[in-house]
Design an enzyme around this catalytic site. Structure first.
Site, PDB file in Angstrom:
ATOM      1  N   TYR A 290      19.639   3.590 -30.125  1.00  0.00           N
ATOM      2  CA  TYR A 290      20.842   4.399 -29.899  1.00  0.00           C
ATOM      3  C   TYR A 290      20.425   5.862 -30.070  1.00  0.00           C
ATOM      4  O   TYR A 290      20.078   6.299 -31.172  1.00  0.00           O
ATOM      5  CB  TYR A 290      21.922   4.035 -30.912  1.00  0.00           C
ATOM      6  CG  TYR A 290      23.263   4.624 -30.586  1.00  0.00           C
ATOM      7  CD1 TYR A 290      24.161   3.943 -29.782  1.00  0.00           C
ATOM      8  CD2 TYR A 290      23.632   5.878 -31.067  1.00  0.00           C
ATOM      9  CE1 TYR A 290      25.387   4.485 -29.466  1.00  0.00           C
ATOM     10  CE2 TYR A 290      24.861   6.421 -30.749  1.00  0.00           C
ATOM     11  CZ  TYR A 290      25.736   5.717 -29.949  1.00  0.00           C
ATOM     12  OH  TYR A 290      26.961   6.259 -29.630  1.00  0.00           O
ATOM     13  N   TYR A 340      25.949   7.234 -20.885  1.00  0.00           N
ATOM     14  CA  TYR A 340      26.547   7.109 -22.219  1.00  0.00           C
ATOM     15  C   TYR A 340      27.413   5.857 -22.240  1.00  0.00           C
ATOM     16  O   TYR A 340      28.632   5.930 -22.218  1.00  0.00           O
ATOM     17  CB  TYR A 340      27.352   8.372 -22.538  1.00  0.00           C
ATOM     18  CG  TYR A 340      27.929   8.427 -23.943  1.00  0.00           C
ATOM     19  CD1 TYR A 340      27.183   8.063 -25.051  1.00  0.00           C
ATOM     20  CD2 TYR A 340      29.225   8.868 -24.157  1.00  0.00           C
ATOM     21  CE1 TYR A 340      27.707   8.130 -26.328  1.00  0.00           C
ATOM     22  CE2 TYR A 340      29.761   8.939 -25.427  1.00  0.00           C
ATOM     23  CZ  TYR A 340      29.004   8.572 -26.511  1.00  0.00           C
ATOM     24  OH  TYR A 340      29.538   8.639 -27.776  1.00  0.00           O
TER      25      TYR A 340
END
Lengths: 388, 115
Positions: A290, A340
């Site tokens: 991440y 995203y």
């Protein structure tokens, strides 16, 4: 050691929409599209799905399980959970799915994440405004926006261990080089050090290219038992280890009060996931971190055990995490250069790598992938493997 | 002022019903010296508030206040963006903005800019 039983589930299907800065399609439509693709990829029909797991912070507001279930026509849901926050909720979805599948409460569990951050008012900057403590004791002093929170972490890291713009650039350039080998990545044009340095300063030490993209789109995946996955058309990808960690700090206070600082809770979730899989960092072929900001990749390299504390800034030098490097990280481009999708696309990318389906982006011989998802104060780590 | 736990002495920040360190209910707002150390900071170059344009870069940071162990205060730091550093000593000054007292932290050694 908690969670020491072997995991028995697999990821049997994956699906994505296009990822763009701003989509004309409603978020529910995008999620249904990605979910139908994932269900079809698994060789299933919507009526086969009997469980849904997704995050707790955004999906309940924008595309809760009941809306998605009706739109997909999945029939009865025997198991439904909006679990951890954001990226931890999506990457950690197998944690709850496994409990349901192991106990026989569900057979085929869908996880999805949809993003409308490019088109919804405020985008991701609407999150902090929903938290009273942030509005009351942070925003009046100009402390507002995720880039500031993570830039301050990077500034402290720089103070303690050293961090140069060239080292930050290594992370951004590696992500872009991986994205260049990924057909559906949003940013594919090559990035040089000069190009990185020329990007505008946002919040020191971050330039715009240290920061996540903002996108619209959706990504989904289907989980089932390893046994059932072997009957389905795709090569099964086993969930060999799952670690989730929720530290004793609030979503509102995490970025200012959490200790150690700077840190993500990966130092707790990653060792659990690796231990459960019976593997070590040295066994990992592909990493999907991440990476909302360049500092997040650096911190997790240390916290997951790929290098020591304070060593990540030099670890990434020389293209080590780029294509052809000894530890390829974010092989689709991550949040920095792909899209995203808040961790969902990190899971599906790992699945593609382990199926051997990644074309020019394929990491040769990839058998073990480590995937992380952050959504403060939560963190999840998955260890995925081929079916050996 | 900061909420401090009378049992263990730690600051309870952000405010909570009990002390998270020792579960004591004896948490009281107490005055502090108004001095502290800059733990970390960032120099902000663009605004994330819609329709707000910055007149120039500004410094915002986290301050560890003397007498409030375990807490970091989000602070407007009135320092030259080119000379601010982690670890510098700061002192609070209160601005009066239309009847609201707003804390601003300035470096103790005079590296402060005028603003």
């Amino acid at each position: 050691m908690p969670y020491s039983k072997p995991v028995v589930i697999a990821i049997a299907g994956i699906g994505s929409t296009e990822h763009v800065r701003r989509s004309s399609r409603p978020i529910l439509d995008l999620i249904v599209d990605a979910s139908l693709r994932a269900i079809a990829d698994a060789g299933l029909r919507p009526t086969d799905i009997d469980g849904i797991v997704t995050d707790v912070s955004y999906m309940p507001l924008r595309a809760p399980a009941d809306e998605v279930a009706r739109a997909l026509g999945i029939g009865e849901r025997c198991f439904t959970a909006h679990g951890l926050v954001g990226g931890a909720g999506v990457v950690g979805a197998p944690h709850l799915a496994e409990l349901a599948i192991r106990s026989g409460q569900a057979r085929h569990v869908l996880s999805y994440y949809g993003a409308d951050f490019g088109s919804a008012p405020g985008g991701p900057y609407a999150f902090p405004v929903a938290l009273d403590a942030k509005v009351g004791i942070e925003m009046p002093f100009g402390w507002y926006g995720q880039p500031l929170y993570f830039a301050s972490m990077a500034q402290r890291y720089k103070h303690e261990f050293g961090l140069t713009p060239e080292q930050q650039a290594e992370v951004a350039i590696a992500a872009r080089a991986h994205a260049a080998r990924t057909p559906d990545a949003m940013r594919r044009q090559p990035l040089s050090l000069d190009g990185y340095l020329a990007s505008p300063m946002v919040a020191e030490p971050f330039r715009s290219l240290d920061c996540s993209l903002i996108s619209d789109g959706a990504t989904a995946f289907v989980m089932t038992s390893a046994e059932r996955a072997r009957e389905l058309p795709q090569r099964p990808v086993l969930v060999a280890g799952i670690g989730v960690a929720s530290v004793a700090e609030t979503q509102a206070g995490y970025f200012t009060q959490h200790n150690p600082y700077p840190a993500t809770p990966a130092s707790r979730s990653a060792p659990r996931a690796l231990a459960q899989a019976g593997l070590t960092p040295a066994d990992v072929d592909v990493v999907e971190f991440y990476d909302c900001f360049t500092i997040t990749t650096l911190l997790q390299l240390e916290e997951c055990g790929f290098c020591g504390r304070g060593e990540a800034s030099s670890f990434v030098e020389g293209g080590r995490i780029g294509p052809g490097g000894s530890l390829p990280v974010n092989t689709h481009g991550g949040l920095l250069s792909h899209s995203y999708m808040v961790g969902a696309e990190h899971v599906t990318e790992a699945v593609r790598q382990l199926r051997g389906d990644r074309g020019e982006g394929q990491v040769e011989g990839a058998e073990v992938a480590l995937v992380t998802g952050l959504g403060v104060p939560d963190h999840a780590t998955l260890v995925l493997t081929v079916d050996r | 002022m900061m909420p401090l736990c009378e049992s263990c002495g730690r600051a309870v920040w952000y405010p909570a019903p009990r002390c998270p360190s020792c579960a004591s209910e004896k948490v009281e707002w107490k005055p502090l010296e108004g001095t502290g150390t800059l733990f970390t900071y960032t120099v902000v170059h663009r605004s994330f508030f819609p329709a707000v344009t910055l007149s120039g870069p500004f410094v915002v940071g986290l301050v560890e206040l003397d007498g409030a162990p375990g807490a970091r205060l989000v602070a407007d730091v009135d320092a030259d963006p080119n000379h601010v550093k982690v670890g510098i000593r700061l002192r609070v000054r209160f601005q009066d903005i239309g009847g609201v007292r707003r804390p601003v932290f300035e470096p103790v050694e005079s590296t402060a800019s005028s603003r």
